[in-house]
Design a protein around this motif. Structure first.
Motif, mmCIF file in Angstrom:
data_model
loop_
_atom_site.group_PDB
_atom_site.id
_atom_site.type_symbol
_atom_site.label_atom_id
_atom_site.label_comp_id
_atom_site.label_asym_id
_atom_site.label_seq_id
_atom_site.Cartn_x
_atom_site.Cartn_y
_atom_site.Cartn_z
ATOM 1 N N GLN A 1 80.983 29.740 57.657
ATOM 2 C CA GLN A 1 81.111 30.012 56.227
ATOM 3 C C GLN A 1 81.631 28.797 55.471
ATOM 4 O OE1 GLN A 1 83.631 33.451 56.322
ATOM 5 N NE2 GLN A 1 81.925 34.899 56.339
ATOM 6 N N VAL A 2 82.628 28.115 56.058
ATOM 7 C CA VAL A 2 83.194 26.935 55.403
ATOM 8 C C VAL A 2 82.153 25.826 55.290
ATOM 9 C CG1 VAL A 2 84.884 25.077 55.615
ATOM 10 C CG2 VAL A 2 85.570 27.435 56.058
ATOM 11 N N MET A 3 81.469 25.546 56.399
ATOM 12 C CA MET A 3 80.478 24.475 56.401
ATOM 13 C C MET A 3 79.328 24.770 55.433
ATOM 14 S SD MET A 3 81.494 22.029 58.256
ATOM 15 C CE MET A 3 79.960 21.114 58.307
ATOM 16 N N THR A 4 78.848 26.008 55.455
ATOM 17 C CA THR A 4 77.745 26.382 54.566
ATOM 18 C C THR A 4 78.193 26.336 53.107
ATOM 19 O OG1 THR A 4 76.850 27.823 56.276
ATOM 20 C CG2 THR A 4 76.007 28.122 54.050
ATOM 21 N N GLY A 5 79.418 26.780 52.848
ATOM 22 C CA GLY A 5 79.935 26.745 51.483
ATOM 23 C C GLY A 5 80.063 25.329 50.953
ATOM 24 N N VAL A 6 80.580 24.423 51.793
ATOM 25 C CA VAL A 6 80.742 23.021 51.367
ATOM 26 C C VAL A 6 79.385 22.378 51.123
ATOM 27 C CG1 VAL A 6 81.512 20.740 52.107
ATOM 28 C CG2 VAL A 6 82.973 22.725 52.483
ATOM 29 N N THR A 7 78.472 22.527 52.094
ATOM 30 C CA THR A 7 77.143 21.928 51.935
ATOM 31 C C THR A 7 76.390 22.543 50.763
ATOM 32 O OG1 THR A 7 77.042 21.575 54.325
ATOM 33 C CG2 THR A 7 74.977 21.398 53.104
ATOM 34 N N GLY A 8 76.459 23.883 50.643
ATOM 35 C CA GLY A 8 75.781 24.548 49.532
ATOM 36 C C GLY A 8 76.338 24.122 48.190
ATOM 37 N N GLY A 9 77.669 23.967 48.105
ATOM 38 C CA GLY A 9 78.270 23.493 46.867
ATOM 39 C C GLY A 9 77.813 22.091 46.506
ATOM 40 N N CYS A 10 77.735 21.221 47.520
ATOM 41 C CA CYS A 10 77.271 19.840 47.279
ATOM 42 C C CYS A 10 75.821 19.819 46.810
ATOM 43 C CB CYS A 10 77.430 19.005 48.551
ATOM 44 S SG CYS A 10 79.143 18.678 49.011
ATOM 45 N N VAL A 11 74.977 20.648 47.438
ATOM 46 C CA VAL A 11 73.565 20.705 47.034
ATOM 47 C C VAL A 11 73.442 21.218 45.605
ATOM 48 C CG1 VAL A 11 71.347 21.842 47.469
ATOM 49 C CG2 VAL A 11 72.677 20.932 49.380
ATOM 50 N N CYS A 12 74.209 22.260 45.267
ATOM 51 C CA CYS A 12 74.182 22.792 43.892
ATOM 52 C C CYS A 12 74.617 21.742 42.878
ATOM 53 C CB CYS A 12 75.067 24.028 43.786
ATOM 54 S SG CYS A 12 74.396 25.499 44.583
ATOM 55 N N LEU A 13 75.663 20.981 43.215
ATOM 56 C CA LEU A 13 76.141 19.933 42.306
ATOM 57 C C LEU A 13 75.106 18.822 42.157
ATOM 58 C CD1 LEU A 13 79.901 19.614 43.365
ATOM 59 C CD2 LEU A 13 78.990 20.527 41.212
ATOM 60 N N LEU A 14 74.438 18.464 43.262
ATOM 61 C CA LEU A 14 73.410 17.429 43.189
ATOM 62 C C LEU A 14 72.234 17.877 42.329
ATOM 63 C CD1 LEU A 14 73.306 16.017 46.835
ATOM 64 C CD2 LEU A 14 73.821 14.735 44.756
ATOM 65 N N VAL A 15 71.783 19.118 42.524
ATOM 66 C CA VAL A 15 70.672 19.634 41.718
ATOM 67 C C VAL A 15 71.082 19.723 40.249
ATOM 68 C CG1 VAL A 15 69.151 21.614 41.334
ATOM 69 C CG2 VAL A 15 69.664 20.870 43.662
ATOM 70 N N LEU A 16 72.337 20.129 40.003
ATOM 71 C CA LEU A 16 72.850 20.180 38.636
ATOM 72 C C LEU A 16 72.848 18.790 38.006
ATOM 73 C CD1 LEU A 16 74.251 21.726 36.312
ATOM 74 C CD2 LEU A 16 76.433 21.256 37.466
#
Length: 303
Positions: A257-272
């Motif tokens: 959950q931690v790893m997916t949350g961190v990576t998913g947050g980074c991807v969302c920020l990059l797309v943003l």
């Protein structure tokens, strides 16, 4: 991509050195296994030398075949046009990407309805929006070509940025589902390695294309490559969920959950960041065209 001279010399030392390293590496491996030297420094040296010999041999063979293959491919006029005509290649790639995205959306939507899965339904919405992006770019290319109607292209570029912002909301929903409900991709057997190679290939080619196609004066072409990069980032996130589900038995779900949350947050920020940059850049370019007297009304462009 052109290699620096030193690295190119290491990769292509010449046919004589290829033979020397191949014979030396093969001989050292033979001594290692025949004399029981597997745990000695000699064995490690033989492994390194034989691996290097294999790499330069493959590079030499591939380099020799490359010219023959390219000559053979260029004999076909359609393949020749695809390899040399950048607008045509962009047109074809948009058609192919649109077809793949529609197929993905249909599959996810089918399983979402059949299994009553919010996970598949959310992914279906994401791929539908991605298909819409590709369709808008394809429509612009078919109507105006590439690099000819700059006002229209910058308007499409801005619209793509806006849709990417909306897609980021869907992407955030996907990340939340993965983290809170332990949803994600799962691949059977060795299929996960195929998915990994495909995901890495997508990211590498997407980054290369974004850099490569910046020199062409076409906002639509730039938008197509930027959308490809955003999709590639999501494919890496999907790969991570599959890898963690497959190989994370020891560390448990909390680590996943931690790893997916961190990576998913980074991807969302990059797309943003990508979407915001597209909107800001298009606004500046449209203002410059407006000031230079080349403005065309938005209503007329999208009629």
């Amino acid at each position: 991509m052109r290699l620096p001279p030193k690295f190119r010399k290491l990769l292509y030392p010449g046919p004589l050195w290829v033979i020397v390293f191949a014979v030396s590496g093969g001989g050292m491996l033979f001594l290692t296994f025949s004399k029981g030297l597997e745990e000695t420094p000699f064995a490690y040296a033989s492994y390194v030398l034989s691996a290097y010999a294999l790499v330069i041999a493959c590079a030499y063979i591939a380099g020799g075949l490359r010219g023959n293959w390219k000559a053979l491919l260029h004999r076909n006029r359609y393949v020749h046009r695809y390899l040399t005509d950048i607008p045509f290649r962009t047109h074809v790639s948009l058609y192919m990407s649109l077809a793949v995205n529609l197929a993905f959306a249909a599959v996810k939507l089918f399983f979402g309805v059949r299994c009553r899965s919010v996970w598949f339904g959310t992914l279906a919405v994401y791929y539908i929006m991605l298909s819409l992006l590709r369709f808008l770019l394809l429509h612009s290319v078919r109507r105006n070509g590439i690099g000819t109607e700059l006002v229209s292209e910058w308007l499409r570029y801005r619209l793509c940025g806006i849709i990417l912002l909306l897609m980021n909301i869907v992407l955030a929903g996907v990340v939340i589902l993965v983290v809170r409900k332990d949803e994600g991709f799962r691949y059977a057997g060795y299929l996960i390695y195929v998915a990994a190679m495909y995901a890495f290939y997508n990211v590498i080619t997407a980054v290369r294309d974004v850099v490569k196609y910046r020199r062409y004066n076409s906002p639509v072409m730039a938008a197509a490559k930027t959308v490809k990069l955003a999709a590639a980032l999501v494919s890496m996130l999907a790969l991570e969920t599959a890898m963690l589900a497959r190989f994370n038995e020891e560390k448990g779900s909390a680590f996943q959950q931690v790893m997916t949350g961190v990576t998913g947050g980074c991807v969302c920020l990059l797309v943003l960041a990508i979407a915001s940059a597209m909107i800001v850049r298009s606004a500046k370019q449209l203002k410059g065209l407006r000031d230079s007297g080349l403005e065309t009304s938005e209503r007329e462009e999208f009629r």
